[in-house]
Design an enzyme around this catalytic site. Structure first.
Site, PDB file in Angstrom:
ATOM      1  N   GLU A  54       0.822  -1.209   0.000  1.00  0.00           N
ATOM      2  CA  GLU A  54       0.000   0.000   0.000  1.00  0.00           C
ATOM      3  C   GLU A  54       0.857   1.261   0.000  1.00  0.00           C
ATOM      4  O   GLU A  54       0.541   2.243   0.652  1.00  0.00           O
ATOM      5  CB  GLU A  54      -0.925  -0.002   1.224  1.00  0.00           C
ATOM      6  CG  GLU A  54      -1.889  -1.170   1.237  1.00  0.00           C
ATOM      7  CD  GLU A  54      -2.762  -1.194   2.484  1.00  0.00           C
ATOM      8  OE1 GLU A  54      -2.899  -0.152   3.157  1.00  0.00           O
ATOM      9  OE2 GLU A  54      -3.302  -2.265   2.774  1.00  0.00           O
ATOM     10  N   CYS A  55       1.922   1.240  -0.753  1.00  0.00           N
ATOM     11  CA  CYS A  55       2.901   2.327  -0.782  1.00  0.00           C
ATOM     12  C   CYS A  55       2.853   3.012  -2.141  1.00  0.00           C
ATOM     13  O   CYS A  55       2.490   2.402  -3.141  1.00  0.00           O
ATOM     14  CB  CYS A  55       4.287   1.716  -0.538  1.00  0.00           C
ATOM     15  SG  CYS A  55       5.679   2.856  -0.657  1.00  0.00           S
TER      16      CYS A  55
END
Length: 166
Positions: free
Chosen positions: A36-37
């Site tokens: 989730e970067c």
């Protein structure tokens, strides 16, 4: 080959215990990853490098880490499914690790000691920091998260070309 590096134990994403010696190659690219970067799309380029150079001796190893902004919350099974479904990842992935602090995985302790960051700081600053290991583990180079994996292609190609053949 530095025995310290290649004796480091690892647990793959399926829970199997290995050591770095199980992943020897002419060049090894180790990356701390997260699902989730903002850098997560780099999985695509990491897979491209793996597909392009693995037959010549490149090994890409992904190590999920939840230490930066809680960007890797999933279980190992969820991480694997996410990587395969969204980016077609087929290179070896490992169980979630810490890369900084007292709980840092020994592999990242070793890599940080061999290739400190800017101004000699050893801490990893964010997800998708990359370490390129060459010369049978005697040389380690560090690359920042914003360094796109494909920009390392020429460097990897040179390492593979200059490495002795088996």
């Amino acid at each position: 080959m530095p025995s310290q590096l290649f004796s480091i134990p690892l647990v793959n994403i399926h829970g199997e215990t290995k050591t770095m010696a199980d992943f020897t190659a002419k060049a090894i690219l180790v990356v701390n990853t997260a699902s989730e970067c903002g850098f997560t799309p780099q999985y695509e380029e990491l897979e491209q490098l793996w597909q392009r150079y693995r037959a010549e001796g490149l090994m890409v190893l992904g190590f999920p880490c939840n230490q930066f902004g809680q960007q890797e919350k999933g279980s190992n099974q969820e991480i694997e499914a996410f990587c395969q479904l969204n980016y077609g990842v087929s290179f070896p992935m490992f169980a979630k690790v810490e890369v900084n602090g007292s709980g840092a995985h020994p592999l990242f302790g070793y890599l940080k000691s061999q290739a400190p960051g800017l101004l000699g700081h050893q801490a990893i600053k964010w997800n998708f920091t990359k370490f390129l290991i060459s010369d049978e583990g005697r040389k380690v180079e560090r690359f920042a998260p914003m360094t796109k994996p494909l920009t390392l292609a020429d460097k990897i190609a040179r390492i593979l070309k200059d490495s002795p053949t088996d």
